[in-house]
Write an enzyme that holds these catalytic residues in place. Sequence first.
Site, short mmCIF file in Angstrom:
data_model
loop_
_atom_site.label_atom_id
_atom_site.label_comp_id
_atom_site.label_asym_id
_atom_site.label_seq_id
_atom_site.Cartn_x
_atom_site.Cartn_y
_atom_site.Cartn_z
N ASP A 1 -4.91 -0.43 9.26
CA ASP A 1 -6.06 -1.18 8.73
C ASP A 1 -7.36 -0.73 9.43
O ASP A 1 -7.34 0.08 10.36
CB ASP A 1 -5.83 -2.68 8.93
CG ASP A 1 -5.36 -3.00 10.35
OD1 ASP A 1 -4.30 -3.65 10.49
OD2 ASP A 1 -6.03 -2.54 11.29
N ASP B 1 -2.17 0.08 12.95
CA ASP B 1 -2.09 -1.31 12.49
C ASP B 1 -2.55 -2.22 13.62
O ASP B 1 -2.04 -2.16 14.73
CB ASP B 1 -0.63 -1.62 12.12
CG ASP B 1 -0.43 -3.10 11.83
OD1 ASP B 1 0.71 -3.59 12.01
OD2 ASP B 1 -1.41 -3.78 11.46
N HIS C 1 -3.11 14.40 2.74
CA HIS C 1 -2.10 13.35 2.51
C HIS C 1 -1.16 13.66 1.35
O HIS C 1 -0.29 12.85 1.03
CB HIS C 1 -2.83 12.02 2.26
CG HIS C 1 -3.63 12.07 1.01
ND1 HIS C 1 -4.76 12.83 0.85
CD2 HIS C 1 -3.43 11.48 -0.18
CE1 HIS C 1 -5.22 12.70 -0.37
NE2 HIS C 1 -4.44 11.88 -1.02
N ASP C 2 -1.38 14.81 0.70
CA ASP C 2 -0.54 15.17 -0.46
C ASP C 2 0.41 16.33 -0.19
O ASP C 2 1.18 16.70 -1.08
CB ASP C 2 -1.43 15.62 -1.63
CG ASP C 2 -2.20 14.49 -2.25
OD1 ASP C 2 -3.31 14.74 -2.73
OD2 ASP C 2 -1.70 13.34 -2.22
N GLU D 1 -12.07 17.14 -5.06
CA GLU D 1 -10.70 17.65 -4.98
C GLU D 1 -10.44 18.40 -6.28
O GLU D 1 -10.66 17.84 -7.36
CB GLU D 1 -9.68 16.53 -4.82
CG GLU D 1 -8.29 17.09 -4.63
CD GLU D 1 -7.20 16.22 -5.18
OE1 GLU D 1 -7.50 15.35 -6.01
OE2 GLU D 1 -6.04 16.39 -4.77
N ASP E 1 1.16 -6.37 10.69
CA ASP E 1 1.82 -6.51 9.38
C ASP E 1 2.46 -5.19 8.96
O ASP E 1 2.95 -5.08 7.83
CB ASP E 1 0.83 -7.00 8.31
CG ASP E 1 -0.26 -5.97 8.03
OD1 ASP E 1 -1.09 -6.22 7.13
OD2 ASP E 1 -0.29 -4.90 8.70
N ASP F 1 -11.77 12.35 -6.05
CA ASP F 1 -10.39 12.62 -6.44
C ASP F 1 -10.33 13.31 -7.81
O ASP F 1 -11.00 12.87 -8.75
CB ASP F 1 -9.68 11.25 -6.53
CG ASP F 1 -8.18 11.39 -6.66
OD1 ASP F 1 -7.57 11.96 -5.77
OD2 ASP F 1 -7.64 10.94 -7.68
N ASP G 1 -13.37 7.95 -0.29
CA ASP G 1 -12.58 8.62 -1.32
C ASP G 1 -12.73 7.81 -2.61
O ASP G 1 -12.39 6.62 -2.62
CB ASP G 1 -11.11 8.62 -0.87
CG ASP G 1 -10.27 9.67 -1.56
OD1 ASP G 1 -9.31 10.16 -0.94
OD2 ASP G 1 -10.61 10.00 -2.73
N ASN H 1 -2.89 -5.76 13.21
CA ASN H 1 -2.48 -7.18 13.11
C ASN H 1 -0.97 -7.35 12.89
O ASN H 1 -0.54 -8.41 12.44
CB ASN H 1 -3.26 -7.86 11.98
CG ASN H 1 -2.93 -7.24 10.62
OD1 ASN H 1 -2.29 -6.18 10.55
ND2 ASN H 1 -3.35 -7.89 9.56
O1 TEU Z 1 -4.17 14.35 -5.94
C1 TEU Z 1 -4.08 15.14 -7.14
C2 TEU Z 1 -3.29 16.29 -6.82
O2 TEU Z 1 -3.60 17.38 -7.26
C3 TEU Z 1 -2.15 16.07 -5.85
O3 TEU Z 1 -1.72 14.75 -6.17
C4 TEU Z 1 -1.04 16.99 -6.08
O4 TEU Z 1 -1.26 17.71 -7.26
C5 TEU Z 1 0.22 16.17 -6.27
O5 TEU Z 1 0.59 15.77 -4.96
C6 TEU Z 1 1.24 16.92 -6.98
O6 TEU Z 1 1.69 17.97 -6.21
C7 TEU Z 1 -5.07 13.26 -5.95
C8 TEU Z 1 -4.81 12.46 -4.68
O7 TEU Z 1 -5.08 13.29 -3.54
C9 TEU Z 1 -3.37 12.02 -4.71
O8 TEU Z 1 -3.02 11.36 -3.49
C10 TEU Z 1 -3.19 11.07 -5.89
O9 TEU Z 1 -1.82 10.75 -5.99
C11 TEU Z 1 -3.65 11.74 -7.20
O10 TEU Z 1 -4.87 12.45 -7.10
C12 TEU Z 1 -3.88 10.67 -8.25
O11 TEU Z 1 -5.01 9.92 -7.87
CA CA Z 2 -2.40 -4.20 9.44
#
Ligand code: TEU
Ligand code: CA
Length: 551
Positions: free
Chosen positions: A32, A24, A330-331, A257, A28, A202, A101, A26
Site C-alpha cells: 500500500d 504492506d 511487471h509483465d 507502453e 492485510d 498503458d 500509470d 497495515n
Molecule cells: O500490458 C499489455 C501488454 O502488452 C502485456 O500485457 C503483455 O503483452 C502481456 O503480458 C502478454 O504477454 C499492459 C499492462 O502492462 C498489463 O499489466 C495489463 O495486463 C495489460 O496492459 C492490460 O491492461
Molecule cells: Ca496493506
Amino acid sequence: MATFTKAWWKEEVIYQIYPRSFKDSNGDGIGDLRGIISKLDYLADLGVDIIWLSPIYESPNDDNGYDISDYYKIHPEFGTMADFDELLAGLHERGMRLIMDVVFNHSSDEHKWFEASRQSKYNPYRDYYFWKPGKNGGPPNNWKSFFGGSAWEYDATTEEYYLHLFTKKQPDLNWENPKVREGIYEIVKFWLDKGIDGFRMDVIPLISKRLDFADSPYEALNETIEKIYSNGPKVHQYINEMYEKVLKHYDIMTVGEGPGISKEVGLNYVGHDRGELNMIFHLDHMFLGHGPLGKFDPVPYSWQDVKDLINDWDAAMGRSGWISVFLDNHDFPRLVSRFGNDKEYRLESAKLLAMMVLTLRGTPCIYQGSELGMSNVHFDSIEDYRDIETHNYYKEFTERGLSPEAFLELVHENGRDNVRTPMQWDDSEHAGFTTGTPWIKANPNYIEINSEKVLADKNSIYYFYQKFLAYRKQTKTLIYGAYEPIATESDKLFVYRRKDKEADLVIVLNHSDLVESCNIDLSEYRLEIQNLENKMAQVLLPWEARLYRKL
Ligand code: TEU
Ligand code: CA
C-alpha cells in the site's frame, strides 16, 4: 527533421513500483501507499529519480488494477487520497518525481460508464464501448484476447457482444466517441493538477480501432497485435489531441507502453516534433521468444537477436526520437533469470545487465527488486499463482491436452507472477513484506536474497546500481552521447561506444557463461568500471562487464 532536445526526462532514471507487492503497512497482506512512504529513503539512497506507480485507482482487481472502475479514487486497499498526497510530497521533498500509470484503452466492466452502456442499446453511454451483434451464432470476428479466448463477450441483456482485447472485465473504450475522449482528458487534467510529473500510458497504440472489424488473417497473436490491434488509423490524431488539449500545458513526461509499435513506426509516436509522447516502452525485445500462441508457446531466440533489435531501434530513433530502456517490468520475467544467469552467475550477470540498461541510449527503467537481484519464482502448484493471464492460459492449454506440469514449466519461464511476488526486505517471515498473509507467496529464496542482507554487503548488486546511477548523473555522455555498436567476432559480446565532445566511452559486455577473448584495441582507453575482479585485459570472464573511457 526534428531537432535534438535536452530534457529532465532524458537525464533521469525511472524505478517501477508494483504497489501490491512493494510493502504492506497495515498487515492485510497487500502492499500500500503508506508502505511505499516508509521506503522513500531507501529509494532516494539508491539514486533513482522518477517513480512509476502501477495503477492505484479503484478496481475489482481482475487484472490487478489495470481494470479501473473509478479513475478519480485511490483503491481503499492502497490507502486514501491523503496518503497519496503525502507520498507525492515525500517524493518531491527528496527531489524525486512521480508518474502515474493510466489505462485508457479500456476500463473495468464495473466502471459507471460500462454499467450504463450495458443497460440498453439506446443508453446514452452505449457507444462509450464497442458493441456488435454476433455472426453465425458466435462473436462478430475472430479477434483473440491477449489473455486467451475470444476478444468478444456476449451480454444477454442486449443480446450483443462487447469488445475486450484483454479480460472480459476490461471492455475497450470507444475513442471514436468525443465524449469518451473528453472524459479521459478530464481525468488526465485532474491528476496533473495534483502535481504529478507525468504518465505511463498503458497499451496506448491500441486506442484507435480498425472499424471494419475484419477478421485477423494472422495465425500468430503478435502479428495480430501489430497489424490489427495496434497503430490504428486515428491513433496519432487522438494522442496529438490529448497533447494539444492537456499534456503540453504542463512540464511533465509521458511514456507510452507500446505493444505492436515496430521500429518502422516508432518515430510517429515520439518524434520531438510530433506533439504526442516523450518516449515509449517498445516491446520488441520483450516479445522475442513468443510463439504463435504467445508467451506460453515459446520459440528459441538468441542474445544476437536481442542485440540486433537494440541496435535497429537505436538507429530508427536516431536523434529525433527517444525510448525508455528496460529489460523487465511487471509483465515479464525477472531480468536476471531471463537475460542473465540466476544460478552460477546471479551476482555478475545482474550487474552486467544493470550496466547495459544504464549505458544504452534512452531513459533507463528499473523494476522493483532488480537492484536486489531478485529472480524468478518456481511455485509447484497453479493454486499459488494469481495472474489472470496465467490462469486463462492454464485452462486453455490443459483443455488442449497439455499436462499441468508442462504448463507450470512454461509459467516458471514466462509467467508474470515471477515479478509480482513480494519485495524481499529481510529474512523474517514473508520476507518482511507483511505481518499478515501475503496476497501471493514470497519467493522462498528471500532467506538469501533480501535488502537487509544486500545492504550489508558492499559487493552487492544494490551498491553496483547505486554507484552506476551516481556515475551516470555525472556522465552526460551516457545520456546525450551518440550510440555506436562495435562489431565483434563473438556473438556473446555486446560492445558499443557512447561518445560526445565530453567523453568517448566503450562498454564491453560478455553475455555468457564462457570466458571470451577481448581483441578490441582499447590501448587509448582507461578501464573505469568493472563488475568483477579480473586483471587479464584480453580475457573476459563469464558475465564480465567493463566501461572504458578514452584518455
Ligand atoms: O500490458 C499489455 C501488454 O502488452 C502485456 O500485457 C503483455 O503483452 C502481456 O503480458 C502478454 O504477454 C499492459 C499492462 O502492462 C498489463 O499489466 C495489463 O495486463 C495489460 O496492459 C492490460 O491492461
Ligand atoms: Ca496493506
